[in-house]
Write a protein that holds these residues in place. Structure first.
Motif, short mmCIF file in Angstrom:
data_model
loop_
_atom_site.label_atom_id
_atom_site.label_comp_id
_atom_site.label_asym_id
_atom_site.label_seq_id
_atom_site.Cartn_x
_atom_site.Cartn_y
_atom_site.Cartn_z
N THR A 172 0.88 -1.30 0.18
CA THR A 172 0.08 -0.06 -0.09
C THR A 172 0.96 1.34 -0.08
OG1 THR A 172 -0.28 0.09 2.32
CG2 THR A 172 -1.88 -1.12 1.25
N GLU A 173 0.22 2.32 0.02
CA GLU A 173 1.15 3.61 -0.25
C GLU A 173 0.64 4.48 0.90
OE1 GLU A 173 0.48 5.65 -3.84
OE2 GLU A 173 1.43 3.97 -4.92
N GLY A 177 3.22 8.86 -0.36
CA GLY A 177 3.29 7.96 -1.64
C GLY A 177 4.30 6.78 -1.55
N ASN A 178 4.90 6.39 -0.43
CA ASN A 178 5.85 5.56 -0.35
C ASN A 178 5.06 4.29 -0.45
OD1 ASN A 178 7.98 7.28 -0.25
ND2 ASN A 178 7.73 7.75 1.92
N SER A 179 5.64 3.01 -0.94
CA SER A 179 5.29 1.85 -0.86
C SER A 179 5.47 1.25 0.36
CB SER A 179 5.75 1.08 -2.17
OG SER A 179 5.16 -0.25 -2.10
#
Length: 883
Positions: A172-173, A177-179
């Motif tokens: 998920t982010e 916006g990081n995974s």
């Protein structure tokens, strides 16, 4: 036929010509058959390749379609990371159906399975932590590290059956916006359905298929479908492309490759007929010519053989040094060859042509007998055979053996022809052998006497002089020593080991001799007394008897054996235990059965206090058989996992909230139903399997706790019983390492007697290490053993349980109530929680609450129950109705 004639036969022109024709015919047929087989094999491989391609396409399509279905669910979870069980099940249910081979789908947020569809049948998987599961950890972490779906399998599933497991990492982010790793989604593809839908199990399929490449690793040669021998049988190969790897397929026709094309026997028959038409006429034509030549060669061969036989006969006579003689019975003319003259000491130049030469050479002691045997042979006209001595001119004696035969020549004259040879060496050897035989017979008699003495020693005890166990088995119990035994007394000395250990083996030997003397003195002449072991004796009666006589005999022996025996200034005292068995003539193994029955009775006498006697009975035998049956059932029950925990809740004495459960062992017997520990625990202890049962109950309890947690049921503490055998195991902590034990949720209940031996460093060390693992220690059945306050201070248990026998009378007894109050005060002063067992009524609960007891356990609130019943009990809060 010699080698040269064989060669001539082989190289006859007729044979050579016929052989060439036959060779050409056979070579032509073999070449035609070879070409036919090549075409046949190429056609077979093409058919197999075509069928394998269809199966490969269906298999690749089915597995990829299943993976694509699950990718949709992964996408939903990536956008909705807080998805609950109901929505998860609704989406997963639309994916699992008749259109796919999916068996179940599980989601593992933070790598712990908490979402599952369908739940029914897959409860065992809920709560599985991939990081702690050795079997699935590697594949799960490989999927997380690669960020791609990893297909593993086929594998054996926890819920039964086999499947291919596709593990999809879910990311998920965050707000930036990081995974981020959400967890894993695992989809199980049913192996059997996948194989069936792909056509691998089609009974009409005319090829055999094998698949290798476990976990989609084509380089892995492990075969997981079909016979691995297919890969060794020149198969047609293909590959199934998967999202994360490949499988290798190999196929051969059912029954293997056929090397026999159609019409092969017609071709072979044609070749044989053609060869016969060419070879047969040539062979017949040359046969007649060859026969004539063979007759000529046979005549030459026989003449050559006659010459060879003559040379061999001459060589044999010269080598064996046999003399030949001939006597004309009509003219009395004697003829000797040179070897005959040498045997009788006659010079070569003398012509020994008279019968008197032989007669004069005979030894005077043998002359009459030798001449008589010679005359009888001539008169009978048959064979002549004789042995005699001759005197040589130098005075030496030589033994001669003579044989001959009477015959008539062509002219009608009668002759006797024979041979003589020197057998002096044979007679000398015979004389030596005769002397050796006489010496051997003397030696054999000595050995027989020694063997008889050894046999007696092997059948008797050297210390007491009594017959031993071998004598008892081989002669008396088998009826080889005369009458059979009618009754048997098996006698074992009590306290003999203490005398042996304190005063030495010489004292022990003296006691054994004394015991043998007492037994002899109390038996009749027809009775049999034997020593069959270190301190074990047997008395066997061989005459009819009854229990009254045997009881008097056993009692008299016991009375005399307990009298003191003086030895080097000491008075040694010991007793005896006696098992008595009476014979049953109907038994097939009469004697051995009698000894076994007496041994069983002896065991009962020892277990009942020693220094006594017991008779074997049908009831005693039934008890032994029953215990043996229960022991066998226990071992089988452990293999079949029939031992399961039942749980009895424990309640806070004031709030009546559940504060824990005690796991109690129950045996779900296939025939007798649920059995409590008192039925099997004693026999299990004798089998030394109590630690194994405790281990099984512990593992089941931990697994059930995961079910309760998944179902939203909170049980703060679980208590399990631990035997002394487990605490004495130096590897106890190592064995617990593989179990998922949450700190401060598990307690081990110990009996008071376990920790009383302060010298047992292993138990003390294990208890300290258990506390270090976060496992609490409880003291069970307090008040029935020998624990002291000092012992409580050393052990520092988290809780102690007052035995039910102290709790039951507190309603009616003030003194008993004060005793329980004192125990509660002791526990509280030491910071130890106190639990009361055996709370049978609300009045018990009220009194214990007022006395300050911390927790209650008993039938007043709940009986022991299986896990399913416990879950319903907690949800419905049934105990509050009772309260």
């Amino acid at each position: 036929m010699n080698r040269s004639s064989n060669g001539q036969l082989f190289w006859r022109p007729s044979i050579v010509a016929g052989g060439i024709a036959l060779f050409v015919t056979i070579a032509t047929g073999m070449f035609a058959e070879y070409q036919n087989r090549i075409v046949h094999h190429q056609r077979l491989r093409a058919d197999v390749n075509e069928q394998l391609g269809l199966v490969r396409a269906r298999l690749e399509g089915n597995i990829n379609s299943n993976i694509q279905l699950v990718r949709g669910l992964v996408a939903v979870i990536a956008t909705q990371p807080d998805i609950d069980q109901r929505r998860f099940s609704r989406i997963a249910d639309s994916l699992i159906g008749s259109h796919s081979q999916l068996r179940n789908i599980a989601a593992a947020p933070d790598l712990v399975i908490s979402l599952m569809h369908p739940i029914e049948g897959n409860e065992k998987a809920i709560g599985l932590d991939y990081r702690n599961n050795e079997l699935q950890r590697e594949a799960a972490l490989r999927a997380v590290d690669s960020g791609e779906m990893i297909l593993a399998g086929p594998v054996n599933l926890l819920q039964g059956g086999r499947g291919f497991i596709g593990r999809f990492p879910v990311f998920t982010e965050d707000v930036e916006g990081n995974s981020m790793l959400w967890g894993l989604v695992s989809a199980v593809v049913d192996v059997d359905r996948l194989y069936a839908d792909s056509g691998l199990l089609d009974p009409d399929l005319s090829i055999e298929i094998a698949i290798s490449g476990r976990d989609a690793a084509a380089t892995d040669g492990t075969v997981f479908f079909g016979d691995e021998a297919i890969f060794e049988n020149d198969p047609v190969l293909s590959e199934v492309s998967l999202p994360s790897g490949r499988w290798r397929l190999a196929a051969v026709p059912k029954g293997g490759w056929s090397d026999v094309p159609d019409g092969v026997w017609q071709l072979r028959l044609f070749t044989v007929i053609a060869g016969l038409l060419v070879v047969l006429p040539i062979s017949i034509a040359g046969h007649l010519y060859d026969q004539r030549r063979s007759h000529i060669r046979e005549l030459g061969r026989r003449q050559d053989q006659l010459q060879k036989l003559s040379r061999r006969l001459k060589l044999a006579l010269d080598t064996s040094r046999i003399g030949i003689w001939e006597l004309n019975l009509d003219t009395r003319e004697m003829k000797w060859d040179d070897r005959m003259k040498e045997l009788y000491g006659v010079p070569p130049e003398v012509d020994a042509n008279e019968y008197d030469y032989w007669s004069k050479a005979l030894h005077p002691e043998d002359r009459e007998q030798a001449e008589e045997e010679f005359r009888e042979a001539i008169e009978a006209g048959g064979r002549y055979a004789s042995e005699f001595r001759v005197l040589l001119a130098n005075g030496m004696t030589r033994w001669i053996r003579a044989i001959g035969a009477v015959h008539n020549d062509i002219g009608g004259q009668r002759y006797i022809v024979g041979v003589n040879w020197d057998v002096s060496a044979d007679f000398e050897l015979k004389t030596r052998l005769l002397i050796a035989k006489q010496n051997a017979e003397i030696r054999n008699r000595e050995l027989e006497d020694a063997r008889a003495q050894m046999e007696r020693n092997s059948l008797h005890d050297s210390l007491t002089g009594l017959p031993n166990r071998r004598f008892l088995d081989e002669r008396l119990l088998n009826g080889r020593a005369g009458p059979k035994a009618t009754a048997l007394l098996h006698i074992d000395l009590d306290r003999f080991k203490q005398i042996n250990d304190t005063l030495g083996h010489a004292a022990g030997d003296a006691m054994l001799v004394h015991a043998a003397r007492v037994l002899r003195a109390n038996t009749r002449s027809e009775d049999f007394v034997a020593r069959i072991g270190g301190d074990e004796f047997v008395i066997a009666t061989t005459t009819p008897t009854d229990e009254a006589h045997l009881s008097v005999l056993a009692g008299r022996i016991i009375e005399q054996m307990r009298q003191p025996v003086p030895y080097e200034g000491h008075e040694c005292r010991f007793g005896v235990s006696i098992g008595v068995a009476m014979a049953d003539d109907s038994a097939s193994d009469y004697g051995r059965r009698l000894l076994i029955d007496a041994d069983i009775a002896l065991y009962r006498a020892k277990s009942n206090g020693r220094n006594r006697f017991e008779f074997f009975s049908a009831a005693l035998k039934a008890e032994i058989v029953r215990n043996k049956s229960v022991a066998d059932d226990i071992l089988n029950g452990l293999e079949r996992q029939e031992f399961l925990p039942w749980f009895q809740p424990q309640f806070d004495a004031k709030s009546l909230e559940i504060v824990g459960v005690e796991a109690l062992a129950r045996w779900e017997h296939p025939r007798e139903g649920v059995l409590a520990p008192e039925v099997f625990l004693k026999i299990a202890d004798e089998l030394n399997v109590v630690p194994l049962i405790d281990r099984t109950i512990l593992e089941q309890t931990l697994w059930q706790s995961k079910r309760w947690e998944a179902a939203g049921i909170s049980i703060p503490k679980m208590s399990v019983n631990v035997s002394a055998g487990q605490l004495q195991d130096v590897d106890l902590i190592t064995r617990l390492d593989g179990l998922a034990i949450e700190p401060n949720t598990l307690s081990f209940e110990l009996l008071e007697s376990i920790f009383l031996d302060e010298g047992n460093d292993t138990i003390a060390d294990n208890i300290e290490r258990l506390k270090g693992l976060g496992i609490d220690i409880e003291l069970d059945d307090f008040g029935t053993g020998y624990a002291s306050i000092i012992s409580l201070i050393h052990l520092r248990p988290s809780r102690l349980k007052i035995d039910r026998r102290l709790i039951t009378p507190i309603v009616d007894s003030d003194s008993q109530r004060r005793l329980v109050a004192s125990i509660i005060d002791i526990g509280q002063s030491l910071g130890v929680k106190v639990i009361a067992e055996g709370v049978e009524s609300v009045e018990h609960a009220r009194i214990l609450r007022d006395l300050g007891c911390d927790a209650l356990q008993g039938y007043a609130f709940a009986m022991p129950m299986p896990s399913e019943e416990l879950m319903k009990f907690v949800r419905e809060e049934r105990w509050r109705k009772v309260a």
